[in-house]
Design an enzyme around this catalytic site. Structure first.
Site, PDB file in Angstrom:
ATOM      1  N   THR A  15       0.735  -1.304   0.122  1.00 58.10           N
ATOM      2  CA  THR A  15       0.039   0.074  -0.025  1.00 58.10           C
ATOM      3  C   THR A  15       0.885   1.305  -0.151  1.00 58.10           C
ATOM      4  O   THR A  15       0.608   2.155  -0.758  1.00 58.10           O
ATOM      5  CB  THR A  15      -0.831   0.092   1.396  1.00 58.10           C
ATOM      6  OG1 THR A  15      -1.534  -1.068   1.213  1.00 58.10           O
ATOM      7  CG2 THR A  15      -1.767   1.179   1.256  1.00 58.10           C
ATOM      8  N   SER A  60       1.537  -7.867  -1.055  1.00 55.24           N
ATOM      9  CA  SER A  60       2.131  -8.787  -0.357  1.00 55.24           C
ATOM     10  C   SER A  60       1.261 -10.080  -0.356  1.00 55.24           C
ATOM     11  O   SER A  60       1.732 -10.978   0.248  1.00 55.24           O
ATOM     12  CB  SER A  60       2.349  -8.247   0.985  1.00 55.24           C
ATOM     13  OG  SER A  60       1.504  -8.422   2.089  1.00 55.24           O
ATOM     14  N   SER A  61       0.245 -10.016  -0.724  1.00 55.88           N
ATOM     15  CA  SER A  61      -0.759 -11.371  -0.719  1.00 55.88           C
ATOM     16  C   SER A  61       0.130 -12.558  -1.775  1.00 55.88           C
ATOM     17  O   SER A  61      -0.122 -13.473  -1.552  1.00 55.88           O
ATOM     18  CB  SER A  61      -2.207 -11.163  -1.178  1.00 55.88           C
ATOM     19  OG  SER A  61      -2.727 -10.167  -0.300  1.00 55.88           O
ATOM     20  N   THR A 167       2.860 -10.153  14.604  1.00 60.11           N
ATOM     21  CA  THR A 167       1.486 -10.657  13.812  1.00 60.11           C
ATOM     22  C   THR A 167       0.669  -9.580  13.382  1.00 60.11           C
ATOM     23  O   THR A 167       0.693  -8.613  14.190  1.00 60.11           O
ATOM     24  CB  THR A 167       1.127 -11.520  14.767  1.00 60.11           C
ATOM     25  OG1 THR A 167       0.009 -12.450  13.802  1.00 60.11           O
ATOM     26  CG2 THR A 167       0.315 -11.159  15.743  1.00 60.11           C
ATOM     27  N   CYS A 280      -4.006 -18.780  20.696  1.00 62.07           N
ATOM     28  CA  CYS A 280      -4.249 -17.588  21.529  1.00 62.07           C
ATOM     29  C   CYS A 280      -3.333 -16.847  20.964  1.00 62.07           C
ATOM     30  O   CYS A 280      -2.436 -16.930  20.354  1.00 62.07           O
ATOM     31  CB  CYS A 280      -3.831 -17.926  22.746  1.00 62.07           C
ATOM     32  SG  CYS A 280      -5.073 -19.059  23.668  1.00 62.07           S
TER      33      CYS A 280
HETATM   34  N1  ASP Z   1      -2.917  -5.468   0.553  1.00 63.42           N
HETATM   35  C1  ASP Z   1      -1.657  -4.555   0.780  1.00 63.42           C
HETATM   36  C2  ASP Z   1      -0.409  -5.550   1.001  1.00 63.42           C
HETATM   37  O1  ASP Z   1      -0.259  -6.411   1.879  1.00 63.42           O
HETATM   38  C3  ASP Z   1      -1.990  -3.949   2.137  1.00 63.42           C
HETATM   39  C4  ASP Z   1      -0.567  -3.301   2.797  1.00 63.42           C
HETATM   40  O2  ASP Z   1       0.264  -2.851   2.035  1.00 63.42           O
HETATM   41  O3  ASP Z   1      -0.987  -2.726   3.820  1.00 63.42           O
HETATM   42  O4  ASP Z   1       0.386  -5.475   0.146  1.00 63.42           O
END
Ligand code: ASP
Length: 343
Positions: A15, A60-61, A167, A280
């Site tokens: 982002t 990053s997905s 995390t 947890c």
């Molecule tokens: N979908 C974006 C990513 O992980 C979210 C981000 O950059 O915060 O690439």
């Protein structure tokens, strides 16, 4: 010769460097050179900054072990020429990447700081500038000619964390990350409050060893009441499977039913490593504390202790790639190798 710290800014995507697609309205990565134009404040920092951008910046997905190897290769190639590295990365899988790189970069003696943002850097209310500027500032910190931080970290919303302890906890708030079982290494307020006693000790800088191959014949299985025998049996029977991160309840508890334990035994007997981590968000696995974890302890399930799932799966990929003898694997997994696990 300049005494200013030299920092390499590596843009992988995320982002921080995205903007809205004119047609679809969805956020897409854009040209990195524009990112720097948008932060003229960087010129005021007391360090020299060079940039490296991935040919195809990604959300990053789409991160994977090959991309991690690409990041590791850039750091390896530029290791001697720079004092510190800041990796701009999407927040969605940043904790996985920071964990993976912590294992891949053995004997690291310089800072590698992951950061990103919840809003694009061009947005009026962006969190990107503070994250970027402070991450660079921390990466530039030197004491007695050595970097103050010499490990893989994650900086977000005024906190520097050990990367493999983090995390992602929020897709909404600027405080997007937490480190449930290890305190922040640096707090950024009016001053940078560095907690030196929490940092990993510095290694000899000549000894960096970069591991680029990870073994991804692994799976994360999250327990839930009602998980069926058929489903678990099918997962554990995958022929190429070498490792499982089993997310159990509370302090590492799971059903005591015979079929459940029998399936785990069968998998272990064919050489699959099974790591018990807790669902947890904080606390540790302690097999044997309850009856519901005693059998798992007896059959040789590995304790993930207080490790995060992100560090657990990437540590599994890393250790599997080292071809460690079966008998030694459990003891090595249960030992902290990059500060990722409590003693
Ligand atoms: N979908 C974006 C990513 O992980 C979210 C981000 O950059 O915060 O690439």
């Amino acid at each position: 010769m300049s005494s200013k710290a030299k920092i390499l800014l590596i843009y992988t995507g995320g982002t921080i460097g995205m903007r809205k697609d004119f047609n679809t309205g969805a956020l897409k990565a854009f040209n990195f050179s524009k990112l720097l134009q948008r932060v003229p404040e960087l010129k005021q920092l007391d360090c020299e900054i060079e940039t490296f951008t991935f040919d195809n910046p990604i959300d990053s997905s789409n991160m994977n072990p090959q991309e991690w190897a690409n990041i590791a290769t850039i750091i390896e190639d530029k290791y001697n020429a720079f004092d510190g590295f800041v990796v701009l990365h999407g927040s969605d899988t940043m904790s996985y990447s920071a964990s993976a790189l912590s294992f891949m970069l053995e004997n690291l003696a310089k800072p590698v700081i992951f950061t990103g943002s919840q809003l694009p850097i061009g947005d009026l209310r962006t969190d990107a500038k503070e994250n970027l500027i402070t991450a660079i500032q921390i990466a530039s910190l030197q004491a007695n000619g050595h970097p103050v931080v010499s490990e893989v970290c994650l900086y977000f919303e005024y906190k520097l964390y050990r990367g493999n302890r983090t995390t992602k906890i929020s897709a909404e708030h600027f405080k997007a990350f937490t480190s449930p079982n290890y305190p922040a290494l640096v707090d950024s307020g009016v001053n940078l409050k560095i907690r030196s006693e929490l940092l990993l000790p510095r290694q000899n800088s000549n000894d960096l060893v970069v591991h680029k191959k990870l073994d991804n014949n692994v799976v994360i299985v999250k327990m839930f009441p009602g998980m069926s025998e058929t489903v678990l049996e099918a997962i554990l029977a995958i022929p190429s499977l070498k490792g499982v991160v089993l997310e159990t309840y509370g302090s590492g508890n799971a059903p005591t039913e015979d079929w459940f334990i029998a399936l785990l035994v069968k998998a272990i007997n064919r050489g699959v490593h099974i790591v018990n981590v807790t669902q947890c968000s904080g606390g540790s696995v302690n097999m044997g504390q309850y009856e519901t974890s005693t059998s798992m302890k007896e059959i040789g399930i590995i304790s993930g202790k207080d490790i995060t799932t992100e560090a657990a799966i990437t540590k599994l990929m890393y250790l599997l790639s080292l071809n460690i003898p079966l008998k030694e694997f459990k003891a090595i997994y249960e030992t902290a190798i990059r500060g990722e696990i409590g003693e």
